[in-house]
Design an enzyme around this catalytic site. Structure first.
Site, PDB file in Angstrom:
ATOM      1  CE  LYS A 152      -0.620   0.555   5.002  1.00 40.69           C
ATOM      2  NZ  LYS A 152       0.150   1.810   5.072  1.00 40.69           N
ATOM      3  CB  THR A 153       3.977   2.226   1.809  1.00 39.00           C
ATOM      4  OG1 THR A 153       3.408   2.035   3.109  1.00 39.00           O
ATOM      5  CG2 THR A 153       4.887   3.445   1.836  1.00 39.00           C
ATOM      6  CG  ASP A 205      -1.082   5.066   4.927  1.00 43.89           C
ATOM      7  OD1 ASP A 205      -1.618   4.054   4.428  1.00 43.89           O
ATOM      8  OD2 ASP A 205      -0.008   5.015   5.565  1.00 43.89           O
ATOM      9  CD  GLU A 206      -2.169   1.921   8.096  1.00 40.08           C
ATOM     10  OE1 GLU A 206      -3.208   1.242   8.060  1.00 40.08           O
ATOM     11  OE2 GLU A 206      -1.028   1.431   8.157  1.00 40.08           O
ATOM     12  CD  GLN A 265      -3.748  -5.051   8.156  1.00 42.07           C
ATOM     13  OE1 GLN A 265      -2.770  -4.870   8.871  1.00 42.07           O
ATOM     14  NE2 GLN A 265      -3.664  -4.992   6.833  1.00 42.07           N
ATOM     15  NE  ARG A 273       0.679  -7.988  11.221  1.00 39.44           N
ATOM     16  CZ  ARG A 273       0.510  -7.205  10.167  1.00 39.44           C
ATOM     17  NH1 ARG A 273       1.425  -6.294   9.871  1.00 39.44           N
ATOM     18  NH2 ARG A 273      -0.543  -7.315   9.383  1.00 39.44           N
TER      19      ARG A 273
END
Length: 697
Positions: free
Chosen positions: A49-50, A241-242, A272, A617
């Site tokens: 995503k970044t 973002d997020e 998330q 993770r």
């Protein structure tokens, strides 16, 4: 780096072009090239995503959009710096004027320009957390409220309440009903009044706290159309973002700013969304297409982090949530071993397995830096810390303090230390400072009197007679009364003593001094359960004390590397991170998912999202562990039911690691399991084998 200056701005070299098709996968490319209008990029864990956001910003600038017309909003300063740096590297120049930063950072910058519209000057001061609490104390003093009174919430708690009110846009009454039901409801109008006076005092003093940077920014946009239109016209493209972590204020700010151009691209993953306790609202991301009709949805489902086997488990788990966008992550990596499901006799055996497996991974050439132990609640790590220390495995607690070093744990243990050694000056003073009217000076005087007396019983009898005023005498009488009760404890002394300490006013102290009182009280109750395995107070205190930094003797198999350590972390703190080898421990009902879901079943979906975050993770190896038995002060030995999140998985998604039976180590009070006992893996009942594990071939 090729660039040239014009009117003091730095522009990118005209002959430089980015090959987007070569740099991005098809999913990312679609979002980067076609992200005009309202767009939602559903970015699964580890899907880049970044990278997508960075390339979208670069693409807009290459297309001729001036940097000053682009707004890039992140949730942390670290994320902001990383993205802006990557944009510069990608473009091979500095796009000066680009608006990038956290919501609070951008809010501050805009309010510096337009604060006069709200009655502030542009030179307003920002209060940090401590300054905010100091001002709250001043407000309470001016209102004639005694915040030093034991039964009144302290400024830290009141600050947490009104901060949550601001970020959730809810009233004090609503917040009390959802988060602070353990406090007296008679406090609602009082705290409501404190909130109003606090807001007024900040305004009069030309100061804002962190929450004001958001609430005043939204107020500016909603109450001053001219400012709103100017800013909405300037920010031609908005990227966030997020987005799953936004609260109500932040989402409303974005809608206001997008009102002219409607070019708003938000990136996030509803799976998330795990920060509702911070006022994050999952409905922001779920309702985004409804709020902005015509929204295009791009799904990033190619995962570059985890093995196919780990993703298969994560995908099936999250399908049990009803309120979500449908997606299925697929791995770009080669096949690996399936995640391991490991049942252990109890928490101690769970800790022994994890530490032994860590040493084995290191023997196989792995680095401690590539290993993490994740848990739902902090109390789950008690036995783990002791085991790591005894085996000399270095570790760091991410985002927090080690369990036995937390203030509430040290407070309660201080009573036990005094009981064990009544000449323990530090523990005596720690206890005395918990009581009304006793400060450092009087605590020192009282301690000097206690130190003169040979035994604890005589010292306790002398306490109420020390002449330090009526309030202090009452407090000392309470100290004496509590210790008298502790002396009388016989059965399970240590655990009983901890329960009595909590019961004798410390619970009230916790509720009035900490905004996370429920979590701290749960820690203490679990500490009492943990103490049941100790017969001698000396042994208990030794383990607790040695856990605060002791590394023990070197043992065979441990290889110390340069600055290497494993990470212990709550799952909330681990979001956004990754490790090669991940252990998720304590997967039993009532712990993970947390027992709160019994009263609030609607929270089960967030608990499952938390499990999804934990699982994703892991890059190479995932170990899911749980104890078969646990011990409770009130109910004795219990057979745990394994977590819903394990029971609802298909057996083919994990590999059961069996235990090698060691009958000498069994301590089953309800009768030993026979050597021939079999395990029904389809059952919700926990497994019945224990000791160290080997794979079932």
């Amino acid at each position: 780096m090729k660039s040239y200056k014009l009117n003091h701005e730095i522009f990118c070299p005209a002959d430089f072009k980015i090959d987007y098709q070569a740099e991005l996968n098809k999913e990312q490319l679609d979002a980067v090239l076609h992200g005009d209008g309202p767009c939602f990029v559903l970015a699964g864990a580890g899907s880049g995503k970044t990278r997508t956001l960075v390339y979208r910003v670069a693409y807009l600038i290459e297309k001729g959009i001036e940097p000053r017309n682009i707004l890039l909003v992140t949730f942390t300063n670290k994320a902001s710096r990383e993205m802006l740096n990557r944009v510069e590297v990608l473009l091979k120049c500095t796009p000066k004027g680009l608006w990038g930063g956290t919501f609070h950072h951008i809010g501050n910058a805009l309010l510096r320009r337009y604060a006069t519209h709200l009655g502030y000057t542009n030179k307003f001061t920002i209060l940090d957390s401590e300054d905010s609490k100091t001002m709250l104390k001043a407000v309470m003093g001016e209102m004639g409220l005694n915040f030093k009174e034991k039964y009144f919430p302290k400024p830290d708690v009141i600050h947490a309440i009104i901060s949550f009110c601001a970020n959730s846009q809810k009233s004090v009454k609503e917040v009390f009903e959802t988060k602070y039901r353990y406090l007296d409801e008679k406090l609602i109008p009082i705290i409501d009044g404190i909130y109003r006076e606090y807001q007024l005092k900040k305004f009069k003093n030309n100061v804002m706290d962190f929450d004001d940077l958001l609430t005043n920014w939204l107020k500016l946009l909603q109450e001053h159309p001219d400012v709103k239109n100017k800013l909405a016209s300037q920010f031609e493209y908005i990227l966030v973002d997020e987005y799953q972590d936004t609260n109500k204020i932040q989402s409303e700010i974005i809608y206001e700013l997008a009102s002219v151009h409607n070019n708003v691209l938000v990136v996030g993953d509803d799976c998330q969304s795990i920060y509702s306790f911070r006022a994050a609202d999952i409905s922001n991301i779920l309702s985004f297409p409804e709020r902005l009709p015509g929204t295009k949805i791009y799904k990033l489902e190619s995962n570059y982090r985890s093995s196919p086997e780990i993703l298969a488990l994560a995908n099936q788990s999250i399908t049990n949530n009803l309120n979500q966008y449908q997606k299925a992550l697929h791995s770009s990596r080669e096949t690996q071993e399936r995640p391991a499901l490991v049942s252990l006799q109890d928490e101690k055996k769970q800790a022994e397995f994890v530490t032994q497996r860590i040493l084995e991974l290191q023997e196989e050439g792995g680095s401690l830096n590539d290993i993490a132990i994740l848990f739902r609640s902090s109390f789950q790590v008690m036995d783990m810390e002791l085991a790591l220390n005894k085996k000399s495995i270095p570790y760091q607690m991410r985002g927090g303090i080690r369990f036995f070093e937390q203030a509430h744990i040290k407070d309660v243990v201080a009573y036990l230390k005094v009981f064990n050694n009544h000449h323990d000056e530090l523990s005596w003073k720690r206890i005395l400072l918990l009581y009304d009217g006793i400060g450092m000076v009087n605590a020192d005087k009282i301690w000097k009197e206690i130190d003169k007396i040979a035994d604890i019983k005589t010292a306790l009898d002398a306490l109420p007679n020390l002449a330090y005023g009526e309030k202090i005498s009452r407090s000392l009488d309470k100290v004496r009364g509590l210790f008298k009760i502790l002396i009388e404890q016989e059965k399970d002394f240590i655990a009983s003593a901890i329960r009595q300490i909590i019961k004798a006013d410390y619970e009230i102290y916790i509720k009035n001094n900490y905004d996370n009182a429920k979590d701290r009280l749960e820690d203490l109750l679990q500490l009492s359960n943990f103490a049941l395995s100790y017969d001698k107070l000396d042994d208990f205190l030794s383990d607790v004390t040695l856990s605060e930094g002791f590394r023990g003797e070197q043992i065979e198999g441990y290889k110390e590397g340069p600055d290497e350590s494993i990470v212990l972390s709550t799952i909330h703190q681990a979001k956004g991170l990754e490790w090669k080898h991940v252990f998720v421990i304590g997967l039993v009902e009532g712990q993970f998912p947390h027992y709160k879901v019994y009263d609030h079943p609607e929270e089960l979906e967030e608990e499952r999202r938390l499990f999804y975050v934990a699982v994703t993770r892991a890059k190479d190896d995932l170990y899911l562990t749980y104890p078969i038995f646990s011990f409770s002060f009130t109910t004795g030995q219990n057979i745990n039911k394994r977590s819903t999140f394990i029971s609802e998985l298909d057996d083919s998604l994990f590999e059961v690691w069996q235990v090698e039976e060691d009958k000498d180590d069994n301590n089953y009070s309800d009768g030993d399991f026979d050597e021939e006992d079999t395990i029904d893996y389809d059952s919700d009942q926990p497994f019945k084998k224990h000791e160290f594990l080997r794979k079932v071939l």
